[in-house]
Design an enzyme around this catalytic site. Structure first.
Site, short mmCIF file in Angstrom:
data_model
loop_
_atom_site.label_atom_id
_atom_site.label_comp_id
_atom_site.label_asym_id
_atom_site.label_seq_id
_atom_site.Cartn_x
_atom_site.Cartn_y
_atom_site.Cartn_z
N PRO A 2 -2.30 6.77 -3.62
CA PRO A 2 -1.65 7.13 -2.36
C PRO A 2 -2.61 7.88 -1.46
O PRO A 2 -3.23 8.87 -1.87
CB PRO A 2 -0.49 8.04 -2.79
CG PRO A 2 -0.57 8.17 -4.26
CD PRO A 2 -1.74 7.46 -4.79
N GLU A 3 -2.75 7.41 -0.25
CA GLU A 3 -3.63 8.05 0.72
C GLU A 3 -2.76 8.75 1.77
O GLU A 3 -1.54 8.66 1.72
CB GLU A 3 -4.53 7.00 1.37
CG GLU A 3 -5.49 6.31 0.41
CD GLU A 3 -6.64 7.23 -0.04
OE1 GLU A 3 -6.79 8.32 0.54
OE2 GLU A 3 -7.36 6.84 -0.96
#
Ligand SMILES: [Zn+2]
Length: 270
Positions: A2-3
């Site tokens: 997850p960014e």
């Protein structure tokens, strides 16, 4: 992984279901995440109202009257809204129940965390030294130009350093450097002011576009299918090593930098 855009989309997805509601139960199935969940965590938030949710870098801050819960999704974490009757699966490490719906944390690799902060969250050791948010005015060409002076580190590595600016993950670094026509291996200190203007603009563009696209996959985030909706990206270079450059049609070059895949065009990026 997850960014920043996924974390922002998570926030936007869960807030309407949980904000200004009272936690009616807390279930912790696995407290050994990257750091252990505090022993008294259940008592800290049970029967308390969730008053706010904000994001700092890739950290989510959940505000209660007497402190903040801090969540990081690590390498493989996700937060989803499920019906409270939904049976949990493997790797569903904790639930915050809000009557009929539940905020459920899933994390196969357990590199994420759930911590409790009393006092000012931005002074917490995990947050205090973070660089500016990329989508705020604080991150601008002047700032990047000043910070890069005399720095011999490669520009790609430099912009991925969360002390410089938060949230520029590998994909976004590759994409924005291509758009700015800057070679990833170039020394940060060699960037001109114009380069810094371009790069700041393009970092903001790729992150904002990704958050916008995230809106379309929001249902995956809050739905109960168990799969985090990491975004399908429209990518110009990342994952396209050996393919034709969209600008000049030469083959894109793929190298490893700091153990991360780096793709660029030897002809377009200077
Ligand atoms: Zn090219």
């Amino acid at each position: 992984m997850p960014e920043l855009p996924e974390v922002e989309t998570t926030l936007r997805g869960i807030a309407p279901h949980t904000l200004n509601r009272k936690v009616s139960n807390v279930i912790i199935r696995q407290s050994q995440l990257r750091w252990a969940i505090p022993d008294n965590f259940v008592e800290l938030i049970n029967q308390r109202e969730l008053m706010g949710i904000t994001r700092r870098g890739k950290y989510l801050l959940f505000e209660f009257l007497h402190g903040f819960a801090l969540i990081h999704l690590g390498m493989s974490g996700s937060l989803r809204i499920v019906d409270s009757v939904t049976p949990h699966n493997t790797h569903d490490h904790f639930d915050w129940v809000f009557d009929e719906i539940t905020l459920r944390y899933h994390d196969p690799r357990r590199f994420g965390c759930l911590l409790w902060i009393e006092g000012k969250p931005h002074e917490h050791k995990l947050l205090a030294k973070l660089g500016p948010e990329p989508l705020t005015d604080e991150f601008n060409a002047d700032y990047l130009f000043k910070r890069t002076r005399k720095r011999s580190q490669a520009i790609k590595q430099f912009i991925m350093d969360s002390h410089v600016v938060v949230g520029v993950g590998n994909i976004y670094a590759n994409e924005s450097l291509f758009m700015s026509r800057i070679k990833p291996i170039r020394k940060a200190g060699s960037l001109s002011r114009k380069n810094c203007e371009d790069l700041v603009r393009d970092i903001k563009f790729v992150l904002a576009r990704s958050i916008e696209q995230g809106g379309t996959t929001l249902r995956d985030f809050v739905g109960g299918d168990g799969k985090p909706g990491y975004f399908k990206q429209q990518l110009l270079v990342y994952g396209r090593g050996g393919d034709k450059c969209t600008e000049c049609e030469k083959a894109l070059k793929e190298i490893r930098m700091m153990d991360r895949t780096t793709v660029y065009c030897v002809s377009c990026q200077k």
